[in-house]
Design an enzyme around this catalytic site. Structure first.
Site, PDB file in Angstrom:
ATOM      1  N   GLU A 166       1.140   6.994   6.843  1.00 32.26           N
ATOM      2  CA  GLU A 166       2.277   6.557   6.018  1.00 32.26           C
ATOM      3  C   GLU A 166       2.062   6.928   4.562  1.00 32.26           C
ATOM      4  O   GLU A 166       2.978   7.352   3.863  1.00 32.26           O
ATOM      5  CB  GLU A 166       2.462   5.039   6.132  1.00 32.26           C
ATOM      6  CG  GLU A 166       2.933   4.579   7.493  1.00 32.26           C
ATOM      7  CD  GLU A 166       3.212   3.085   7.539  1.00 32.26           C
ATOM      8  OE1 GLU A 166       3.753   2.537   6.577  1.00 32.26           O
ATOM      9  OE2 GLU A 166       2.869   2.460   8.563  1.00 32.26           O
ATOM     10  N   ASP A 209      16.545  -0.079  11.457  1.00 34.48           N
ATOM     11  CA  ASP A 209      15.775   1.064  11.987  1.00 34.48           C
ATOM     12  C   ASP A 209      16.654   2.088  12.696  1.00 34.48           C
ATOM     13  O   ASP A 209      16.224   2.716  13.671  1.00 34.48           O
ATOM     14  CB  ASP A 209      14.688   0.574  12.969  1.00 34.48           C
ATOM     15  CG  ASP A 209      13.708  -0.375  12.304  1.00 34.48           C
ATOM     16  OD1 ASP A 209      13.461  -0.233  11.095  1.00 34.48           O
ATOM     17  OD2 ASP A 209      13.194  -1.275  12.998  1.00 34.48           O
ATOM     18  N   HIS A 234       8.987   3.129   8.674  1.00 40.03           N
ATOM     19  CA  HIS A 234       8.747   2.281   9.839  1.00 40.03           C
ATOM     20  C   HIS A 234       7.484   2.803  10.528  1.00 40.03           C
ATOM     21  O   HIS A 234       7.299   4.014  10.637  1.00 40.03           O
ATOM     22  CB  HIS A 234       9.957   2.378  10.781  1.00 40.03           C
ATOM     23  CG  HIS A 234       9.828   1.524  11.997  1.00 40.03           C
ATOM     24  ND1 HIS A 234      10.036   0.162  11.971  1.00 40.03           N
ATOM     25  CD2 HIS A 234       9.485   1.833  13.277  1.00 40.03           C
ATOM     26  CE1 HIS A 234       9.839  -0.327  13.191  1.00 40.03           C
ATOM     27  NE2 HIS A 234       9.504   0.666  13.999  1.00 40.03           N
ATOM     28  N   LEU A 294      10.978  -6.864   4.135  1.00 37.51           N
ATOM     29  CA  LEU A 294      11.199  -7.559   5.406  1.00 37.51           C
ATOM     30  C   LEU A 294      12.564  -8.231   5.537  1.00 37.51           C
ATOM     31  O   LEU A 294      12.855  -8.826   6.555  1.00 37.51           O
ATOM     32  CB  LEU A 294      10.089  -8.592   5.626  1.00 37.51           C
ATOM     33  CG  LEU A 294       8.706  -7.983   5.878  1.00 37.51           C
ATOM     34  CD1 LEU A 294       7.648  -9.069   6.019  1.00 37.51           C
ATOM     35  CD2 LEU A 294       8.715  -7.079   7.096  1.00 37.51           C
ATOM     36  N   LYS A 295      13.381  -8.145   4.502  1.00 42.24           N
ATOM     37  CA  LYS A 295      14.711  -8.757   4.575  1.00 42.24           C
ATOM     38  C   LYS A 295      15.760  -7.694   4.857  1.00 42.24           C
ATOM     39  O   LYS A 295      15.567  -6.524   4.508  1.00 42.24           O
ATOM     40  CB  LYS A 295      15.040  -9.457   3.248  1.00 42.24           C
ATOM     41  CG  LYS A 295      14.104 -10.590   2.920  1.00 42.24           C
ATOM     42  CD  LYS A 295      14.383 -11.745   3.827  1.00 42.24           C
ATOM     43  CE  LYS A 295      13.506 -12.929   3.494  1.00 42.24           C
ATOM     44  NZ  LYS A 295      13.778 -14.079   4.348  1.00 42.24           N
ATOM     45  N   SER A 331       0.837  -1.212   0.000  1.00 44.49           N
ATOM     46  CA  SER A 331       0.000   0.000   0.000  1.00 44.49           C
ATOM     47  C   SER A 331       0.871   1.261   0.000  1.00 44.49           C
ATOM     48  O   SER A 331       0.474   2.278  -0.575  1.00 44.49           O
ATOM     49  CB  SER A 331      -0.980  -0.007   1.178  1.00 44.49           C
ATOM     50  OG  SER A 331      -0.307   0.098   2.407  1.00 44.49           O
ATOM     51  N   ASN A 332       2.055   1.203   0.616  1.00 48.53           N
ATOM     52  CA  ASN A 332       2.958   2.362   0.539  1.00 48.53           C
ATOM     53  C   ASN A 332       3.522   2.527  -0.871  1.00 48.53           C
ATOM     54  O   ASN A 332       3.680   3.647  -1.353  1.00 48.53           O
ATOM     55  CB  ASN A 332       4.095   2.222   1.557  1.00 48.53           C
ATOM     56  CG  ASN A 332       3.654   2.666   2.933  1.00 48.53           C
ATOM     57  OD1 ASN A 332       3.450   3.855   3.167  1.00 48.53           O
ATOM     58  ND2 ASN A 332       3.465   1.718   3.826  1.00 48.53           N
TER      59      ASN A 332
END
Ligand code: GRF
Length: 219
Positions: free
Chosen positions: A176, A147, A106, A87-88, A15-16
């Site tokens: 976001e 992060d 994030h 996610l990696k 969605s981003n």
């Protein structure tokens, strides 16, 4: 179109990515999504990219394919790499090659509620467990630590008394979708993360608060 050439890495629903695609190529936006890469061949993000006519590629994402990732990004002429729900861990060689030109979104106000294992609903569960009254997305520069890189932009979102991880996640996701394109547009204008920080050290788009913030204050 001449403008900032943006490559997006995404593992999930995208969605981003969609928020970026919705602005990509607009004359006023100053950027174009030229490549979308996923480690999941069935990621919703890839379907969205295909629908928008963007080039898509898949990688294994196991840390052994840094050469392929580097050559895909180079071939596409990427000026900026956006991690949008990727996610990696990005291999160090790639982070190094794009130092200062790779950003991540994030779903919490870093440096709180970030780091290894802090993704998806775990982030929002931790926020709720802490009793924090405000959360919201952060866009930051990527470095070798999860992060951790310099924060470029944040958007405060209220945590409501009856929130669950799901309701909080949904409210933050809305923010976001406004924050990420705003940062990429601003980047396209300023030309770099440092220029962006100098131009607007605590850059938050205006109007800065989603309507739900007023509801929270009134409640
Ligand atoms: C977002 O909450 C983002 O902050 C996080 O992963 C999620 C991706 O959602 N890094 P989507 O795939 O863009 O819908």
């Amino acid at each position: 179109m001449a403008g900032l050439r943006v490559a997006v890495l995404a593992s999930g629903g995208g969605s981003n990515l969609q928020a970026l695609l919705d602005h990509s190529g607009d004359p006023g936006a100053g950027f174009e999504v030229v490549l979308v890469i996923s480690n999941k061949p069935d990621a919703g993000a890839l379907a969205r990219a295909r629908r928008a006519g963007a080039r898509v590629e898949t990688i294994r994402g196991d840390g052994q394919d840094q050469e392929r990732l580097l050559s895909l990004l180079a071939e596409a002429g990427a000026d900026l790499v956006v991690l949008a729900g990727y996610l990696k861990l990005v291999p160090q060689e790639v982070v190094g090659a794009y130092r200062g030109r790779m950003i991540n979104i994030h779903p919490a106000l870093l440096p709180a509620f970030g780091g290894p294992g802090m993704y998806g609903h775990r982030v929002h569960e931790a926020v709720l467990a802490s009793g924090a009254r405000v959360s919201g997305p952060t866009v930051h520069v990527v470095d070798e630590i999860y992060d951790h890189g310099a924060v470029l932009a944040q958007w405060p979102v209220p945590v409501l008394r009856d929130d669950t991880a799901e309701t909080l996640a949904a409210r933050i996701l809305e923010a976001e979708h406004r924050l990420l394109p705003a940062v990429v547009r601003a980047w396209a204008k300023c030309g770099s993360a440092s220029a962006l920080s100098l131009a607007a050290p605590s850059f938050v788009p205006s109007p800065s608060l989603p309507p739900t913030f007023d509801d929270a204050l009134a409640g």
